[in-house]
Design an enzyme around this catalytic site. Sequence first.
Site, PDB file in Angstrom:
ATOM      1  N   HIS A  22     -43.643 -14.655 -24.432  1.00 26.70           N
ATOM      2  CA  HIS A  22     -44.847 -15.457 -24.669  1.00 26.70           C
ATOM      3  C   HIS A  22     -45.106 -15.591 -26.167  1.00 26.70           C
ATOM      4  O   HIS A  22     -45.325 -16.698 -26.675  1.00 26.70           O
ATOM      5  CB  HIS A  22     -46.047 -14.782 -23.984  1.00 26.70           C
ATOM      6  CG  HIS A  22     -47.335 -15.527 -24.165  1.00 26.70           C
ATOM      7  ND1 HIS A  22     -47.854 -16.361 -23.204  1.00 26.70           N
ATOM      8  CD2 HIS A  22     -48.223 -15.553 -25.213  1.00 26.70           C
ATOM      9  CE1 HIS A  22     -49.001 -16.870 -23.642  1.00 26.70           C
ATOM     10  NE2 HIS A  22     -49.237 -16.400 -24.856  1.00 26.70           N
ATOM     11  N   GLU A  23     -45.055 -14.470 -26.875  1.00 27.59           N
ATOM     12  CA  GLU A  23     -45.317 -14.497 -28.313  1.00 27.59           C
ATOM     13  C   GLU A  23     -44.158 -15.112 -29.086  1.00 27.59           C
ATOM     14  O   GLU A  23     -44.372 -15.834 -30.066  1.00 27.59           O
ATOM     15  CB  GLU A  23     -45.603 -13.089 -28.819  1.00 27.59           C
ATOM     16  CG  GLU A  23     -46.895 -12.483 -28.289  1.00 27.59           C
ATOM     17  CD  GLU A  23     -48.113 -13.352 -28.569  1.00 27.59           C
ATOM     18  OE1 GLU A  23     -48.149 -13.995 -29.649  1.00 27.59           O
ATOM     19  OE2 GLU A  23     -49.013 -13.401 -27.712  1.00 27.59           O
ATOM     20  N   HIS A  26     -44.530 -18.818 -29.116  1.00 32.39           N
ATOM     21  CA  HIS A  26     -45.469 -19.294 -30.136  1.00 32.39           C
ATOM     22  C   HIS A  26     -44.777 -19.371 -31.499  1.00 32.39           C
ATOM     23  O   HIS A  26     -44.875 -20.376 -32.207  1.00 32.39           O
ATOM     24  CB  HIS A  26     -46.663 -18.333 -30.248  1.00 32.39           C
ATOM     25  CG  HIS A  26     -47.614 -18.393 -29.105  1.00 32.39           C
ATOM     26  ND1 HIS A  26     -48.047 -19.572 -28.550  1.00 32.39           N
ATOM     27  CD2 HIS A  26     -48.252 -17.399 -28.417  1.00 32.39           C
ATOM     28  CE1 HIS A  26     -48.889 -19.318 -27.566  1.00 32.39           C
ATOM     29  NE2 HIS A  26     -49.030 -18.007 -27.462  1.00 32.39           N
TER      30      HIS A  26
END
Length: 213
Positions: A22-23, A26
């Site tokens: 998820h990170e 980003h």
Amino acid sequence: MEEIIYKIATAAIPILFAITLHEVAHGWMANKLGDGTARMLGRLTLNPIKHIDPIGTVVVPLLAVLSAGMLFGWAKAVPVSSRNLKNPRKDMALIAIAGPVANLLMVVFWVIVIKIAMSMSGSAVARGFIDMAWIGVYFNLILAFFNILPIPPLDGSKVLSGFVPRNVSNMMDRIEPYGLYIIIGIIFLSYNGIINISPFFNFIRNIALSLVS
């Protein structure tokens, strides 16, 4: 004791995998759009240690389990410098949505794992893979849906900021430093029975069940 060890063993990989990618999503999107801050700080890595947040990865999941009997949380936010972006508002929205999209892609991955494991003989190994993949489906759905809520600093607030008038976006920016306390407050109120957030988890559970059935 063996049951506890089994639960930890089957949950650790999909949960760490979910918050890490998820990170990384980003940071990857930010890098593509011109901001290499995450890359320079070593955050474009699949090493979960680089992404663990004491509150979001440890405290909040424990509170969530105690309050609703469910699990959710988040990792340490990837740093992004909007000054390096050509179109800050639009690009920040794209960077924000990359995280939930990554989680939905992981849902597809874990569903495939379940289908493959179910086609195997009913061995203990197959059962372990099914349990692990089920947690992967469920937790990634939680991350995807929870993060699109328009509560700063969740991803949904950043996506919304890219489309609302500037004064509304500025107001959301002022709220962001307090967003974490708002989220923890909701969990605390749920723990004390003042509000009920279990319907949210039931909704996610029903989606997960429909995907793996």
